[in-house]
Design a protein around this motif. Structure first.
Motif, PDB file in Angstrom:
ATOM      1  N   UNK A 280       0.829  -1.206   0.000  1.00 44.52           N
ATOM      2  CA  UNK A 280       0.000   0.000   0.000  1.00 44.52           C
ATOM      3  C   UNK A 280       0.864   1.257   0.000  1.00 44.52           C
ATOM      4  N   UNK A 281       1.944   1.233   0.776  1.00 44.81           N
ATOM      5  CA  UNK A 281       2.882   2.347   0.849  1.00 44.81           C
ATOM      6  C   UNK A 281       4.208   1.796   1.360  1.00 44.81           C
ATOM      7  N   UNK A 282       5.296   2.382   0.870  1.00 47.47           N
ATOM      8  CA  UNK A 282       6.638   2.006   1.338  1.00 47.47           C
ATOM      9  C   UNK A 282       7.524   3.231   1.237  1.00 47.47           C
ATOM     10  N   UNK A 283       8.401   3.402   2.216  1.00 48.00           N
ATOM     11  CA  UNK A 283       9.279   4.577   2.198  1.00 48.00           C
ATOM     12  C   UNK A 283      10.475   4.348   3.107  1.00 48.00           C
ATOM     13  N   UNK A 284      11.352   5.338   3.085  1.00 46.29           N
ATOM     14  CA  UNK A 284      12.548   5.351   3.926  1.00 46.29           C
ATOM     15  C   UNK A 284      12.432   6.551   4.856  1.00 46.29           C
ATOM     16  N   UNK A 285      12.444   6.282   6.162  1.00 47.42           N
ATOM     17  CA  UNK A 285      12.200   7.337   7.131  1.00 47.42           C
ATOM     18  C   UNK A 285      13.397   7.657   8.009  1.00 47.42           C
ATOM     19  N   UNK A 286      13.264   8.779   8.705  1.00 43.97           N
ATOM     20  CA  UNK A 286      14.242   9.217   9.704  1.00 43.97           C
ATOM     21  C   UNK A 286      13.457   9.600  10.951  1.00 43.97           C
ATOM     22  N   UNK A 287      13.937   9.131  12.112  1.00 40.39           N
ATOM     23  CA  UNK A 287      13.243   9.389  13.363  1.00 40.39           C
ATOM     24  C   UNK A 287      14.220   9.894  14.425  1.00 40.39           C
ATOM     25  N   UNK A 288      13.783  10.869  15.182  1.00 36.52           N
ATOM     26  CA  UNK A 288      14.537  11.351  16.334  1.00 36.52           C
ATOM     27  C   UNK A 288      13.803  10.863  17.575  1.00 36.52           C
ATOM     28  N   UNK A 289      14.523  10.168  18.431  1.00 27.46           N
ATOM     29  CA  UNK A 289      13.949   9.582  19.636  1.00 27.46           C
ATOM     30  C   UNK A 289      14.480  10.297  20.857  1.00 27.46           C
ATOM     31  N   UNK A 290      13.673  10.323  21.912  1.00 25.98           N
ATOM     32  CA  UNK A 290      14.072  10.972  23.156  1.00 25.98           C
ATOM     33  C   UNK A 290      13.786  10.030  24.322  1.00 25.98           C
ATOM     34  N   UNK A 291      14.803   9.863  25.171  1.00 22.93           N
ATOM     35  CA  UNK A 291      14.619   9.041  26.373  1.00 22.93           C
ATOM     36  C   UNK A 291      13.738   9.800  27.354  1.00 22.93           C
ATOM     37  N   UNK A 292      12.778   9.104  27.919  1.00 20.97           N
ATOM     38  CA  UNK A 292      11.853   9.675  28.884  1.00 20.97           C
ATOM     39  C   UNK A 292      12.440   9.554  30.297  1.00 20.97           C
ATOM     40  N   UNK A 293      11.935  10.325  31.253  1.00 19.47           N
ATOM     41  CA  UNK A 293      12.453  10.246  32.626  1.00 19.47           C
ATOM     42  C   UNK A 293      12.425   8.833  33.223  1.00 19.47           C
ATOM     43  N   UNK A 294      11.491   7.983  32.756  1.00 17.75           N
ATOM     44  CA  UNK A 294      11.411   6.614  33.286  1.00 17.75           C
ATOM     45  C   UNK A 294      12.345   5.641  32.562  1.00 17.75           C
ATOM     46  N   UNK A 295      13.145   6.159  31.601  1.00 12.97           N
ATOM     47  CA  UNK A 295      14.106   5.327  30.884  1.00 12.97           C
ATOM     48  C   UNK A 295      13.602   4.748  29.576  1.00 12.97           C
ATOM     49  N   UNK A 296      12.326   4.928  29.266  1.00 14.02           N
ATOM     50  CA  UNK A 296      11.778   4.439  28.003  1.00 14.02           C
ATOM     51  C   UNK A 296      12.033   5.483  26.909  1.00 14.02           C
TER      52      UNK A 296
ATOM     53  N   UNK B 151       9.229  12.283  13.595  1.00  9.39           N
ATOM     54  CA  UNK B 151       9.065  11.143  12.695  1.00  9.39           C
ATOM     55  C   UNK B 151       8.854  11.677  11.286  1.00  9.39           C
ATOM     56  N   UNK B 152       9.917  11.601  10.496  1.00  7.58           N
ATOM     57  CA  UNK B 152       9.791  11.988   9.086  1.00  7.58           C
ATOM     58  C   UNK B 152       9.724  10.696   8.294  1.00  7.58           C
ATOM     59  N   UNK B 153       8.512  10.243   8.042  1.00  2.46           N
ATOM     60  CA  UNK B 153       8.275   8.946   7.417  1.00  2.46           C
ATOM     61  C   UNK B 153       8.897   8.827   6.027  1.00  2.46           C
ATOM     62  N   UNK B 154       9.208   9.957   5.399  1.00  9.26           N
ATOM     63  CA  UNK B 154       9.783   9.958   4.050  1.00  9.26           C
ATOM     64  C   UNK B 154      11.132  10.669   4.020  1.00  9.26           C
ATOM     65  N   UNK B 155      11.737  10.861   5.189  1.00  9.44           N
ATOM     66  CA  UNK B 155      12.927  11.693   5.337  1.00  9.44           C
ATOM     67  C   UNK B 155      14.182  11.212   4.655  1.00  9.44           C
ATOM     68  N   UNK B 156      14.245   9.943   4.280  1.00 13.25           N
ATOM     69  CA  UNK B 156      15.443   9.427   3.609  1.00 13.25           C
ATOM     70  C   UNK B 156      15.191   9.124   2.138  1.00 13.25           C
ATOM     71  N   UNK B 157      14.070   9.592   1.627  1.00 14.62           N
ATOM     72  CA  UNK B 157      13.774   9.419   0.207  1.00 14.62           C
ATOM     73  C   UNK B 157      14.587  10.421  -0.599  1.00 14.62           C
ATOM     74  N   UNK B 158      15.299   9.960  -1.583  1.00  9.06           N
ATOM     75  CA  UNK B 158      16.162  10.826  -2.376  1.00  9.06           C
ATOM     76  C   UNK B 158      15.430  11.911  -3.153  1.00  9.06           C
ATOM     77  N   UNK B 159      14.166  11.697  -3.454  1.00  8.29           N
ATOM     78  CA  UNK B 159      13.429  12.632  -4.301  1.00  8.29           C
ATOM     79  C   UNK B 159      12.818  13.811  -3.552  1.00  8.29           C
TER      80      UNK B 159
END
Length: 127
Positions: free
Chosen positions: A93-109, A115-123
């Motif tokens: 249905x859809x496929x892409x290359x994404x880039x995500x920035x994650x942040x640790x929460x105070x509880x360690x999770x 979330x750039x779901x298309x951030x690594x797409x060359x076009x």
């Protein structure tokens, strides 16, 4: 759903959350004060717009798979590069290359802050 305790587990946890089909479960994976780009060229932030973007993704019927290309962690932040798809049987249905920035929460999770779901797409140019 349990949030990941290791940044490199975030993609697997995010796919599992989407595959529940439950908005609340998916949103628990995100810091909704962040940014999501669920469609190319349309970054959104703020709870209401964030929810609408996630609902749009949940509206694509099928199974989400996310492959981690890499996940680099430094202190309380991590950046991930993914290749993801939503398939219904043999139909992609859809496929892409994404880039995500994650942040640790105070509880360690970890939560997804950007979330750039298309951030690594060359076009996409410099978006």
């Amino acid at each position: 759903m349990k949030l990941p305790v290791n940044a490199h587990e975030a993609h697997r946890s995010l796919a599992a959350a989407y595959n529940t089909g439950d908005l609340k479960t998916v949103l628990s994976m995100y810091d909704t004060n962040g940014i999501i780009v669920a469609e190319p060229g349309n970054p959104v932030s703020g709870r209401e717009k964030f929810e609408a973007a996630v609902k749009g993704i949940l509206g694509i019927k099928g199974v989400m798979e996310i492959k981690t290309v890499y996940c680099l962690e430094s202190g309380d932040v991590a950046v991930g590069r993914s290749e993801w798809s939503i398939k219904d049987g043999n139909e992609t249905k859809v496929a892409a290359k994404g880039v995500e920035l994650l942040k640790r929460q105070p509880d360690g999770t970890w939560k997804v802050l950007i979330d750039h779901a298309f951030g690594a797409e060359g076009s996409l140019g410099t978006e």
